[in-house]
Enzyme design. Structure first.
Site, PDB file in Angstrom:
ATOM      1  N   LYS A  74       0.824  -1.214   0.000  1.00 17.48           N
ATOM      2  CA  LYS A  74       0.000   0.000   0.000  1.00 17.48           C
ATOM      3  C   LYS A  74       0.852   1.256   0.000  1.00 17.48           C
ATOM      4  O   LYS A  74       0.483   2.263  -0.603  1.00 17.48           O
ATOM      5  CB  LYS A  74      -0.960   0.008   1.198  1.00 17.48           C
ATOM      6  CG  LYS A  74      -2.120  -0.968   1.037  1.00 17.48           C
ATOM      7  CD  LYS A  74      -3.203  -0.736   2.075  1.00 17.48           C
ATOM      8  CE  LYS A  74      -4.393  -1.646   1.828  1.00 17.48           C
ATOM      9  NZ  LYS A  74      -5.350  -1.636   2.945  1.00 17.48           N
TER      10      LYS A  74
ATOM     11  N   LYS B 152      -7.425  -9.744  -8.768  1.00 17.34           N
ATOM     12  CA  LYS B 152      -8.492 -10.066  -7.829  1.00 17.34           C
ATOM     13  C   LYS B 152      -9.770  -9.289  -8.155  1.00 17.34           C
ATOM     14  O   LYS B 152      -9.685  -8.122  -8.563  1.00 17.34           O
ATOM     15  CB  LYS B 152      -8.046  -9.654  -6.417  1.00 17.34           C
ATOM     16  CG  LYS B 152      -8.023 -10.811  -5.425  1.00 17.34           C
ATOM     17  CD  LYS B 152      -7.440 -10.354  -4.101  1.00 17.34           C
ATOM     18  CE  LYS B 152      -8.382 -10.705  -2.964  1.00 17.34           C
ATOM     19  NZ  LYS B 152      -7.763 -10.575  -1.648  1.00 17.34           N
TER      20      LYS B 152
ATOM     21  N   LYS C   5     -13.583  -4.025  -5.539  1.00 17.35           N
ATOM     22  CA  LYS C   5     -14.543  -2.925  -5.648  1.00 17.35           C
ATOM     23  C   LYS C   5     -13.896  -1.688  -6.229  1.00 17.35           C
ATOM     24  O   LYS C   5     -14.578  -0.746  -6.616  1.00 17.35           O
ATOM     25  CB  LYS C   5     -15.193  -2.617  -4.299  1.00 17.35           C
ATOM     26  CG  LYS C   5     -14.258  -2.556  -3.128  1.00 17.35           C
ATOM     27  CD  LYS C   5     -15.051  -2.674  -1.828  1.00 17.35           C
ATOM     28  CE  LYS C   5     -14.283  -3.470  -0.786  1.00 17.35           C
ATOM     29  NZ  LYS C   5     -15.134  -4.179   0.138  1.00 17.35           N
TER      30      LYS C   5
END
Ligand code: TRP
Length: 338
Positions: free
Chosen positions: A115, A201, A204
């Site tokens: 991240k 993956k 959203k």
């Protein structure tokens, strides 16, 4: 059996969340209830502020996610369902555990490295100590089992390390405070991939809505997304080994297997030699049949904000009561006078 798990309220739930985590939560809730155990499920809203976010969206997503969990079968009578922000003990215990967690441990977390990327200096402190809050989440309730996806295994190992060091440093040998939690990773369907790219993956945050099946999608939308899913021109192989190098085909077979509660091998036994022209409609119908009742409940529940808030308020009250003894013992172990 004390089950604890959390999910970030970052928007609509999709098929990947359902098959990777939520369905397993429901199964474990039922298992715990049957064996006299307890389950705690929460919205990790405190974790959500570790990265840039829009406050109004966080509030809306939190309620939306409660509606989705209820629709999927989390039962607030049998599970304690709440959000972290209403249970201050999470943030308190995190601070206490910050004294035990080591910089070096956190620096090794792959999620932090992914991240933060090249810009570590520009990240929030919260993103760095995110795994300590996660440790507090589970240690607070003396969790024995923590259902998570494969990507959270390392965070659970860290929670065990923190618990062990705290027990060592601050507790008598015959009276450790914290239980060491075990991660429970669902064997099948832990990874559901994008319908547009079998190597990414289902997410959203993918800009293409065609890449995922949302729990808000109606039957027509689901059928259309499956029909348009990326595939290859070959028919389905006879064995799982034949799916190698065919990520999109493997993903669709995996979704079918997970949805039907069977194995990829069993799905191939039925569809070997058939093309996607036959397989896709079968998959679409299976998805529609399984998701339609969830979708219907979700659409109804999400309109009743007062009812959702009432569920969270009651869950939080029970969570605060369950957390209090461990939190008090942690303060005492550290020599904090209160
Ligand atoms: N970090 C988890 C995720 O992104 C969510 C989470 C927060 C969690 N606290 C937790 C999961 C405690 C299990 C236990 O999926």
């Amino acid at each position: 059996m004390r089950i604890v798990s959390g999910i970030q309220p970052t928007g609509n739930l999709h098929l990947g969340n359902y098959l990777g985590a939520i369905r397993n939560w429901v199964a474990m809730q039922d298992q715990a209830a049957a064996s006299g155990g307890q389950s705690f499920y929460f919205l990790a809203d405190l974790h959500a502020i570790s990265q840039p976010h829009v406050p109004a969206e966080l509030a809306a997503n939190t309620r939306e996610m409660v509606a989705a969990l209820l629709a999927c079968g989390i039962d607030p009578k049998r599970s304690v369902l709440f959000n972290q922000a209403q249970v201050p003990a999470h943030a308190e215990l995190q601070w206490l555990l910050n004294g035990t967690a080591r910089m070096g441990w956190l620096n090794r977390m792959t999620q932090w490295k992914d991240k933060a990327g090249k810009n570590r200096e520009g990240q929030s402190v919260a993103l760095f100590t995110y795994p300590v809050l996660q440790a507090a989440d589970v240690l607070l309730y003396q969790a024995t089992h923590v259902p998570v996806g494969e990507d959270q295994k390392q965070h659970l190992e860290l929670a065990r390390d923190i618990a062990q060091k705290f027990n060592n440093d601050f507790c008598a040998e015959d009276a450790p405070l914290f239980t060491l939690p075990d991660p429970i990773i669902p064997p099948q369907a832990a990874r559901i991939m994008s319908l547009r790219d079998g190597s990414a993956k289902m997410s959203k945050s993918d800009p293409s809505d065609m890449s995922r099946i949302n729990l808000t999608d109606d039957a027509d939308t689901i059928m259309q997304k499956v029909r348009k899913a990326k595939t290859d021109p070959e028919p389905l192989p006879e064995t799982v080994a034949g799916l190698e190098g065919r990520p999109e085909a493997a993903n669709l077979v995996g979704i079918y297997a997970a949805m039907a509660g069977t194995s990829a091998g069993a799905v191939l036994a039925e569809f070997a030699g058939k093309g996607f022209g036959q397989f896709k409609p079968a998959l679409g119908e299976l998805l529609v049949a399984s998701l339609a009742p969830i979708n219907a409940r979700f659409v109804e529940l999400r309109q009743d904000r007062a009812a959702l808030d009432a569920v969270l308020a009651e869950g939080a009250e029970r969570a605060r009561a369950a957390a209090a003894p461990t939190l008090t013992a942690a303060y005492a172990a550290l020599g904090l006078v209160r």
